[in-house]
Design a protein around this motif. Structure first.
Motif, short mmCIF file in Angstrom:
data_model
loop_
_atom_site.label_atom_id
_atom_site.label_comp_id
_atom_site.label_asym_id
_atom_site.label_seq_id
_atom_site.Cartn_x
_atom_site.Cartn_y
_atom_site.Cartn_z
N LYS A 437 0.71 -1.11 -0.03
CA LYS A 437 -0.15 -0.11 0.13
C LYS A 437 0.88 1.24 -0.14
O LYS A 437 0.40 2.30 -0.46
CB LYS A 437 -0.85 0.04 1.25
N LYS A 438 2.07 1.22 0.58
CA LYS A 438 2.73 2.46 0.84
C LYS A 438 4.05 2.80 -0.04
O LYS A 438 4.48 3.72 -0.43
CB LYS A 438 3.37 2.55 2.10
N SER A 439 4.39 1.63 -0.81
CA SER A 439 5.55 1.89 -1.84
C SER A 439 5.44 0.72 -2.83
O SER A 439 4.62 -0.25 -2.81
CB SER A 439 6.57 1.96 -1.04
N SER A 440 6.45 0.84 -3.77
CA SER A 440 6.64 -0.27 -4.75
C SER A 440 7.30 -1.47 -4.04
O SER A 440 7.91 -1.47 -3.10
CB SER A 440 7.26 0.12 -6.04
N ILE A 441 7.12 -2.59 -4.90
CA ILE A 441 7.84 -3.62 -4.28
C ILE A 441 9.40 -4.03 -4.90
O ILE A 441 9.81 -3.72 -5.82
CB ILE A 441 7.12 -4.89 -5.09
N PRO A 442 10.16 -3.85 -3.42
CA PRO A 442 11.58 -3.61 -3.95
C PRO A 442 11.77 -5.24 -4.63
O PRO A 442 11.50 -6.16 -4.12
CB PRO A 442 12.26 -3.75 -2.35
N ALA A 443 13.16 -5.20 -5.22
CA ALA A 443 13.77 -6.48 -5.92
C ALA A 443 13.85 -7.43 -4.66
O ALA A 443 13.45 -8.67 -5.03
CB ALA A 443 14.66 -5.82 -6.74
N ALA A 444 14.56 -7.20 -3.78
CA ALA A 444 14.75 -8.32 -2.71
C ALA A 444 13.45 -8.94 -2.37
O ALA A 444 13.87 -10.18 -1.91
CB ALA A 444 15.42 -7.60 -1.39
N LEU A 445 12.35 -8.21 -2.14
CA LEU A 445 11.26 -8.88 -1.84
C LEU A 445 10.66 -9.79 -2.58
O LEU A 445 10.21 -10.94 -2.03
CB LEU A 445 10.16 -7.69 -1.47
#
Length: 797
Positions: A437-445
């Motif tokens: 909800k608050k940010s985009s998906i980081p690659a590590a996730l």
């Protein structure tokens, strides 16, 4: 910091510390009659202590160290030392995406981050080293800010507005002063334009940057950054935080280990060191608490999980360096003939053999870090725990392979066009997505999520190649169904695909997969929050992302949240196109929700003095409302802190409620239905919940054509375990297992939902004389409902 109080004892210890420091530079005051081998230090009394710094022998040095330790122990016992800790470690990370997985383990929620970029290029210029891809400085900055802020959600925002993110440009020496100032202003303008509208932008300092001339050690910009970092450090809530005095000796001993470059230490060895601290030795529980707090502060790494709690990573950067042996960028890969061929295979397939891993660790600089076989095994288990290494699961249900590992974060090959061809799959798939909800998906996730799912589902193989790609993967469910996962923008998209038609997808497979993926994502997020020092309940993690369903619409996927789509039969997308709702795959959860008839007088008074068994408590938990459960437990006599610990350890609300009731029964001698009923009435809960606990299971005995008295074979149990979803505790208790049996299953398969279920079914089959289809179906009907049996056993109920 260890401030010394006034008095000769403090000065004596201080003098001894300086005598043992052979690097102390001599400082001679002309007006004082000091000998040529003396140094001095100002004390709190504004006096001058003369400290002899002449050479001493090795034996004298050992005597001195022992004397210092004894004197400090005495000073601590007498209260002459007060210790205040303000951790301020400096960590330098490489900027290549290859290192994302390693960085995420060391991002701290109270940290300060300086994002550095090459000031010779504009923020939107394509960077030469990333060709042919058009990657710019701005895209990299966005990537890192998303990675850092992913875990800084509103529930954690405090008055300190930490973490803080600053920007610094290098190569300032390439421009004259006026040009540098002009370029600096341009950078600030662009950063403000982009990041002033970001969620949680109070964490981003975009109104200033620092433009370095790194060749000038007196560069004022470096001094300005230093002052800025110090100011932020004083805002740290840990500044001046009181720590137990008894921790001082152990902290100093660990610090000494770091000084002599001890990177890893056995837990048993550190426990012996602790025991030698006499009156200041920590108890076992205090020792464990000490390690966990030090881990949360980033001072060391301690994984208190079964199987990986035998070593302590004294120097956290050492683990980063070990991971760098294979999680690295191509430019840093060794050129040795017997090693250089490992990278192309790893980048193309995501596969690395155990023998290749050991070969990399035989290099001189890694051999120093990982000198023993025991340490190698520990590190491999830690890397598996972190989902950086994944032991692939075979579809036939065999034990995990030990010959090779999958490394999702290292694969560079993009998914083929057919993998993402939505139009071809439109009538064959169910589409889900998860969106933070608050940010985009980081690659590590996404890398860690793929790794987590690989612990549950086997990777699909096609044309002799495993379907693992950059930020994408395909998993096998059975011969007719597969699951594809990929990252698209701010979403993790999941497609469940049948070979023939969407209508051929079993509702139980779809529902179980959605439950399994949600479970995996919450575990991944909770893991990262633990890494950055945050204690978050799973009920709060579920608020961090939206679960969505999608349909193909004009060559794209339109999404709507699962909660919204449940409320309507049709919905209109942004393109003003009306879509029908197809949620036939939602699991039937009606069991236990039937109300008592009007004539029911409630639970029989004659039975109130009886004690409930484990099955009764499991069924009661399914009836109770989670929002009132804490209050209900208080009336039963269970403390709030005990409930919070259970909720944290077990996470899923349904599981935590069962465990709490089982522990309440275990810790009390006189447990009765009357106590349960009194607690319900105290919170104005439905007294008829106890009626539902004893509700019958009609219909199964009328049909004996299924071979109800036969014992299921292992293949049937293996297939069934992939359909039952997340009900391990509930079904295990209904099948007659003890809670200790189930706890052992969770220890053996800590992150593998399907293996947990299969293990429970195998234990039931081995330990229970009544291990028949009939008893299995009765238990499943109790937990999953009649519709599940109708779809999976094809019998009339």
């Amino acid at each position: 910091m260890i401030p010394l109080k006034k008095g000769s004892a403090g000065h004596d210890v201080f003098a001894k510390l300086f005598r043992g420091n052979f690097q102390l530079e001599e400082q001679i005051q002309p007006e004082a009659s000091f000998s040529s081998n003396s140094s001095y230090v100002e004390t709190e009394e504004s006096g001058t202590a003369v400290v002899q710094t002449g050479k001493i022998t090795k034996s004298e040095k050992l005597e001195l160290e022992f004397s210092i330790q004894e004197d400090m122990r005495q000073e601590i016992l007498e209260g002459n030392y007060k210790m205040a800790i303000a951790p301020s470690d400096l960590v330098d990370f490489g900027g290549q995406k290859s290192y994302d997985m390693t960085h995420q383990l060391f991002i701290q929620c109270k940290g300060t981050f300086v994002l550095m970029f090459d000031g010779r290029y504009g923020l939107y210029d394509a960077l030469v080293e990333y060709k042919p891809k058009k990657i710019t400085t701005m895209s990299i900055l966005k990537h890192w800010i998303d990675s850092i802020l992913t875990y800084c959600v509103d529930v954690f925002v405090d008055e300190h507005k930490l973490p803080k993110i600053l920007f610094a440009a290098t190569h300032g020496d390439a421009f004259p002063r006026d040009d540098r100032d002009e370029r600096k202003a341009m950078f600030i303008k662009e950063l403000t334009k982009i990041f002033s509208s970001y969620d949680l932008n109070e964490h981003i300092i975009y109104h200033t940057i620092f433009f370095f001339d790194a060749r000038n050690q007196y560069d004022p910009e470096m001094q300005n950054l230093t002052r800025y970092l110090v100011d932020i450090a004083f805002e740290q809530p840990s500044w001046g935080q009181q720590m137990p005095v008894a921790w001082v000796p152990l902290e100093l001993q660990i610090s000494e280990m770091k000084t002599v470059e001890r990177n890893f230490v056995r837990k048993s060895e550190l426990q012996k060191v602790n025991e030698q601290n006499g009156d200041l030795a920590l108890t076992d529980s205090q020792f464990e608490h000490f390690l966990r707090i030090q881990h949360s502060l980033g001072k060391l790494l301690y994984f208190g999980e079964h199987g990986i709690n035998n070593f302590i990573v004294v120097q956290p950067s050492a683990l980063v360096n070990v991971m760098r042996s294979f999680v690295t960028d191509e430019m840093f890969w060794p050129k040795d003939d017997d090693i250089k061929e490992i990278l192309p295979v790893l980048s193309r397939t995501g596969v690395i053999r155990r023998t290749d891993l050991y070969k990399l660790w035989e290099q001189t600089h890694f051999k120093q870090l990982v000198p023993s076989d025991d340490l190698k095994k520990f590190i491999i288990e830690v890397l598996i725990h972190l989902d950086i290494l994944v032991e692939p699961k075979q579809y036939n249900g065999t034990e995990r392979s030990t010959e090779f590992f999958l490394v999702p974060c290292m694969i560079k090959e993009e998914a083929p066009t057919a993998f993402l061809n939505m139009e071809e799959m439109a009538d064959k798939m169910i589409c889900l997505s998860y969106r933070l909800k608050k940010s985009s998906i980081p690659a590590a996730l996404i890398f860690k999520l793929i790794g987590s799912v690989l612990n549950v589902l086997p990777i699909k193989e096609q044309d002799g190649r495993q379907c693992l790609y950059y930020q994408a993967a395909a998993f096998s469910i059975d011969d007719n169904n597969e699951c594809r996962m990929h990252m698209k923008g701010d979403r993790i998209v999941i497609n469940l695909i049948n070979k023939v038609s969407r209508l051929e997808i079993s509702p139980d497979i779809a529902a179980s997969l959605q439950e399994c993926l949600t479970f995996a994502l919450t575990n991944v997020l909770q893991f990262y929050y633990a890494c950055i020092g945050k204690d978050i309940k799973k009920v709060d993690i579920l608020k961090l992302f939206d679960t969505e369903v999608g349909v193909l619409c004009c060559d794209e996927i339109c999404f709507i949240t699962l909660n919204e789509v449940k409320k309507r039969k049709t919905w209109t997308c942004e393109k003003k196109i009306i879509h029908e709702t197809h949620l036939y795959w939602i699991l039937d959860e009606t069991i236990g929700q039937d109300e008592c008839p009007p004539e029911c007088e409630g639970f029989p008074a004659k039975d109130l003095s009886q004690s409930p068994n484990d099955k009764h408590l499991v069924r009661l938990a399914s009836e109770l409302n989670i929002s009132h459960f804490n209050e209900f437990l208080l009336h039963l006599g269970l403390k709030t802190k005990d409930w919070e610990k259970i909720e944290y350890n077990w996470g899923r609300a349904e599981d935590a409620m069962v465990v709490a009731l089982l522990q309440w029964k275990e810790s009390n001698q006189n447990v009765t239905f009357k106590k349960i009923l009194d607690a319900q009435e105290s919170i104005a809960d439905n007294r008829h919940h106890l009626c539902q606990v004893f509700k019958g299971q009609p219909g199964l005995l009328e049909n004996t054509s299924f071979g109800f008295q036969d014992t299921p074979d292992d293949r049937f149990l293996s297939t069934l375990s992939r359909k039952l979803g997340n009900c391990v505790i509930q079904l295990g208790i209904e099948l007659g297992l003890t809670f200790s049996d189930i706890e052992a299953v969770y220890v053996k398969h800590p992150k593998d939902l399907f293996s947990q279920m299969y293990e429970v079914l195998k234990i039931w089959k081995q330990k229970t004389p009544e291990n028949t289809y009939l008893n299995l179906m009765l238990a499943i009907q109790r937990v999953r409902g009649k519709q599940f049996l109708k779809r999976n056993f094809c019998c009339v109920i």
